[in-house]
Design a protein around this motif. Structure first.
Motif, PDB file in Angstrom:
ATOM      1  N   CYS A  27       0.869  -1.176   0.000  1.00 23.85           N
ATOM      2  CA  CYS A  27       0.000   0.000   0.000  1.00 23.85           C
ATOM      3  C   CYS A  27       0.909   1.231   0.000  1.00 23.85           C
ATOM      4  N   ALA A  28       0.308   2.397   0.159  1.00 20.57           N
ATOM      5  CA  ALA A  28       1.090   3.618   0.326  1.00 20.57           C
ATOM      6  C   ALA A  28       1.705   3.580   1.725  1.00 20.57           C
ATOM      7  N   ALA A  29       3.041   3.668   1.775  1.00 20.65           N
ATOM      8  CA  ALA A  29       3.747   3.560   3.050  1.00 20.65           C
ATOM      9  C   ALA A  29       4.622   4.784   3.277  1.00 20.65           C
ATOM     10  N   LEU A  30       4.811   5.108   4.538  1.00 26.83           N
ATOM     11  CA  LEU A  30       5.688   6.208   4.938  1.00 26.83           C
ATOM     12  C   LEU A  30       6.763   5.650   5.846  1.00 26.83           C
ATOM     13  N   ASP A  31       8.013   5.894   5.481  1.00 27.35           N
ATOM     14  CA  ASP A  31       9.156   5.514   6.302  1.00 27.35           C
ATOM     15  C   ASP A  31       9.654   6.800   6.968  1.00 27.35           C
ATOM     16  N   MET A  32       9.327   6.944   8.250  1.00 25.21           N
ATOM     17  CA  MET A  32       9.658   8.171   8.990  1.00 25.21           C
ATOM     18  C   MET A  32      11.040   8.051   9.623  1.00 25.21           C
ATOM     19  N   GLY A  33      11.903   9.009   9.284  1.00 22.90           N
ATOM     20  CA  GLY A  33      13.268   8.940   9.774  1.00 22.90           C
ATOM     21  C   GLY A  33      14.004   7.839   9.042  1.00 22.90           C
ATOM     22  N   CYS A  34      13.953   7.884   7.708  1.00 22.37           N
ATOM     23  CA  CYS A  34      14.402   6.763   6.867  1.00 22.37           C
ATOM     24  C   CYS A  34      15.915   6.613   6.793  1.00 22.37           C
ATOM     25  N   SER A  35      16.665   7.631   7.208  1.00 20.57           N
ATOM     26  CA  SER A  35      18.118   7.622   7.058  1.00 20.57           C
ATOM     27  C   SER A  35      18.439   7.363   5.590  1.00 20.57           C
ATOM     28  N   VAL A  50       6.381   3.925  -1.537  1.00 16.38           N
ATOM     29  CA  VAL A  50       7.009   4.447  -0.331  1.00 16.38           C
ATOM     30  C   VAL A  50       7.363   5.926  -0.431  1.00 16.38           C
ATOM     31  N   THR A  51       6.970   6.657   0.584  1.00 18.77           N
ATOM     32  CA  THR A  51       7.499   7.989   0.808  1.00 18.77           C
ATOM     33  C   THR A  51       8.492   7.841   1.955  1.00 18.77           C
ATOM     34  N   ALA A  52       9.726   8.255   1.713  1.00 20.50           N
ATOM     35  CA  ALA A  52      10.790   8.110   2.706  1.00 20.50           C
ATOM     36  C   ALA A  52      11.257   9.502   3.108  1.00 20.50           C
ATOM     37  N   VAL A  53      11.132   9.809   4.403  1.00 16.10           N
ATOM     38  CA  VAL A  53      11.466  11.154   4.865  1.00 16.10           C
ATOM     39  C   VAL A  53      12.518  11.100   5.967  1.00 16.10           C
ATOM     40  N   ASP A  54      13.381  12.105   5.947  1.00 15.34           N
ATOM     41  CA  ASP A  54      14.403  12.254   6.980  1.00 15.34           C
ATOM     42  C   ASP A  54      14.814  13.720   6.998  1.00 15.34           C
ATOM     43  N   ALA A  55      15.237  14.191   8.167  1.00 14.51           N
ATOM     44  CA  ALA A  55      15.668  15.583   8.298  1.00 14.51           C
ATOM     45  C   ALA A  55      17.077  15.796   7.755  1.00 14.51           C
ATOM     46  N   ASN A  56      17.806  14.702   7.511  1.00 14.04           N
ATOM     47  CA  ASN A  56      19.194  14.798   7.067  1.00 14.04           C
ATOM     48  C   ASN A  56      19.266  14.823   5.537  1.00 14.04           C
ATOM     49  N   PRO A  57      19.599  15.985   4.948  1.00  9.10           N
ATOM     50  CA  PRO A  57      19.641  16.069   3.489  1.00  9.10           C
ATOM     51  C   PRO A  57      20.683  15.135   2.864  1.00  9.10           C
ATOM     52  N   ASN A  58      21.774  14.870   3.559  1.00  9.04           N
ATOM     53  CA  ASN A  58      22.796  13.966   3.013  1.00  9.04           C
ATOM     54  C   ASN A  58      22.253  12.547   2.893  1.00  9.04           C
ATOM     55  N   ALA A  59      21.516  12.087   3.923  1.00 10.79           N
ATOM     56  CA  ALA A  59      20.917  10.745   3.884  1.00 10.79           C
ATOM     57  C   ALA A  59      19.905  10.657   2.748  1.00 10.79           C
ATOM     58  N   ILE A  60      19.073  11.677   2.611  1.00 10.22           N
ATOM     59  CA  ILE A  60      18.073  11.690   1.537  1.00 10.22           C
ATOM     60  C   ILE A  60      18.764  11.722   0.182  1.00 10.22           C
ATOM     61  N   GLY A  61      19.850  12.457   0.071  1.00 14.09           N
ATOM     62  CA  GLY A  61      20.609  12.507  -1.179  1.00 14.09           C
ATOM     63  C   GLY A  61      21.162  11.143  -1.553  1.00 14.09           C
ATOM     64  N   ARG A  62      21.657  10.416  -0.557  1.00 16.23           N
ATOM     65  CA  ARG A  62      22.200   9.068  -0.822  1.00 16.23           C
ATOM     66  C   ARG A  62      21.079   8.133  -1.284  1.00 16.23           C
ATOM     67  N   LEU A  63      19.933   8.193  -0.584  1.00 16.49           N
ATOM     68  CA  LEU A  63      18.800   7.353  -0.983  1.00 16.49           C
ATOM     69  C   LEU A  63      18.343   7.722  -2.391  1.00 16.49           C
ATOM     70  N   ARG A  76       9.709   7.851  -3.063  1.00 16.76           N
ATOM     71  CA  ARG A  76       9.891   9.290  -3.100  1.00 16.76           C
ATOM     72  C   ARG A  76      10.679   9.671  -1.847  1.00 16.76           C
ATOM     73  N   ALA A  77      11.903  10.111  -2.034  1.00 18.23           N
ATOM     74  CA  ALA A  77      12.765  10.510  -0.916  1.00 18.23           C
ATOM     75  C   ALA A  77      12.635  12.016  -0.718  1.00 18.23           C
ATOM     76  N   GLN A  78      12.315  12.415   0.510  1.00 14.74           N
ATOM     77  CA  GLN A  78      12.073  13.837   0.784  1.00 14.74           C
ATOM     78  C   GLN A  78      12.736  14.251   2.087  1.00 14.74           C
ATOM     79  N   VAL A  79      13.365  15.426   2.067  1.00 12.89           N
ATOM     80  CA  VAL A  79      13.867  16.012   3.308  1.00 12.89           C
ATOM     81  C   VAL A  79      12.653  16.560   4.057  1.00 12.89           C
ATOM     82  N   TYR A  80      12.452  16.065   5.254  1.00 13.69           N
ATOM     83  CA  TYR A  80      11.301  16.478   6.077  1.00 13.69           C
ATOM     84  C   TYR A  80      11.656  16.208   7.526  1.00 13.69           C
ATOM     85  N   ASP A  81      11.454  17.208   8.357  1.00 14.36           N
ATOM     86  CA  ASP A  81      11.688  17.059   9.798  1.00 14.36           C
ATOM     87  C   ASP A  81      10.382  16.597  10.432  1.00 14.36           C
TER      88      ASP A  81
END
Length: 187
Positions: A27-35, A50-63, A76-81
């Motif tokens: 289903c539609a999933a959210l990975d909060m603090g995905c690193s 999957v929507t994958a969110v993390d506050a760390n832009p470097n981690a999101i960039g790697r993903l 969908r990798a997104q920078v989000y606090d």
């Protein structure tokens, strides 16, 4: 199916995410603090959107780099606090594993409430969070730890498919107690 986590040198998906996928249909999933995306990659390979969110832009960039290299269109990798507690979409599954203990304690209630509000009826929340108890004082200086029964109380009215407060070991070897919960929202 090749394991993308090992290809990219990531830890395997969290064991609780793997176990939850035995009960939860894609289903539609959210990975909060995905690193860097160990859970997001696992979920994507099993058919989740999957929507994958993390506050760390470097981690999101790697993903995002892995997603681009593999041509994955279900992440969908997104920078989000997550402390903002302002999710913009609803999900059938929200995973928040070893993430809450890194946020401001004054925001935890709002973050959990936001998760609950943005879970579709019949959808699931998975939370794994460190505790600080008399039997297992938390050896790490996390901003937030759960007290006994606290997570269960936050999910009053939800069906608890799994709930325990068991000792465990962090990936760095630290031994502490964790609250682990898989809960289903009433339909």
């Amino acid at each position: 199916m090749e394991d993308l986590n090992s290809r990219y040198g990531l830890n395997p998906a969290h064991s609780e995410v793997v176990e939850a996928c035995q009960q939860i249909e894609p289903c539609a999933a959210l990975d909060m603090g995905c690193s860097t995306g160990r859970n997001a990659l696992f979920l994507s390979q099993r058919g989740f959107d999957v929507t994958a969110v993390d506050a760390n832009p470097n981690a999101i960039g790697r993903l995002q780099s892995m997603v681009d290299q593999e041509g994955i269109d279900t992440i969908r990798a997104q920078v989000y606090d997550i402390q903002h507690a302002s999710l913009a979409a609803d999900y059938g599954f929200i995973a928040c594993t070893v993430t809450l203990m890194f946020i401001d304690p004054s925001r935890v209630g709002a973050v959990v409430s936001d998760m609950q509000q943005h879970t579709l009826p019949g959808g699931y929340n998975l939370i794994v969070c460190a505790m600080d108890t008399d039997a297992y004082p938390c050896p790490m200086n996390f901003p937030f730890t759960l007290k006994p029964g606290e997570l269960r109380d936050l999910y009053a009215g939800w069906e608890l498919l799994k709930y325990n407060e068991d000792p465990g070991t962090m990936h760095n070897g630290a031994r502490l107690q964790f609250a682990t919960m898989l809960a289903r929202k009433p339909e």
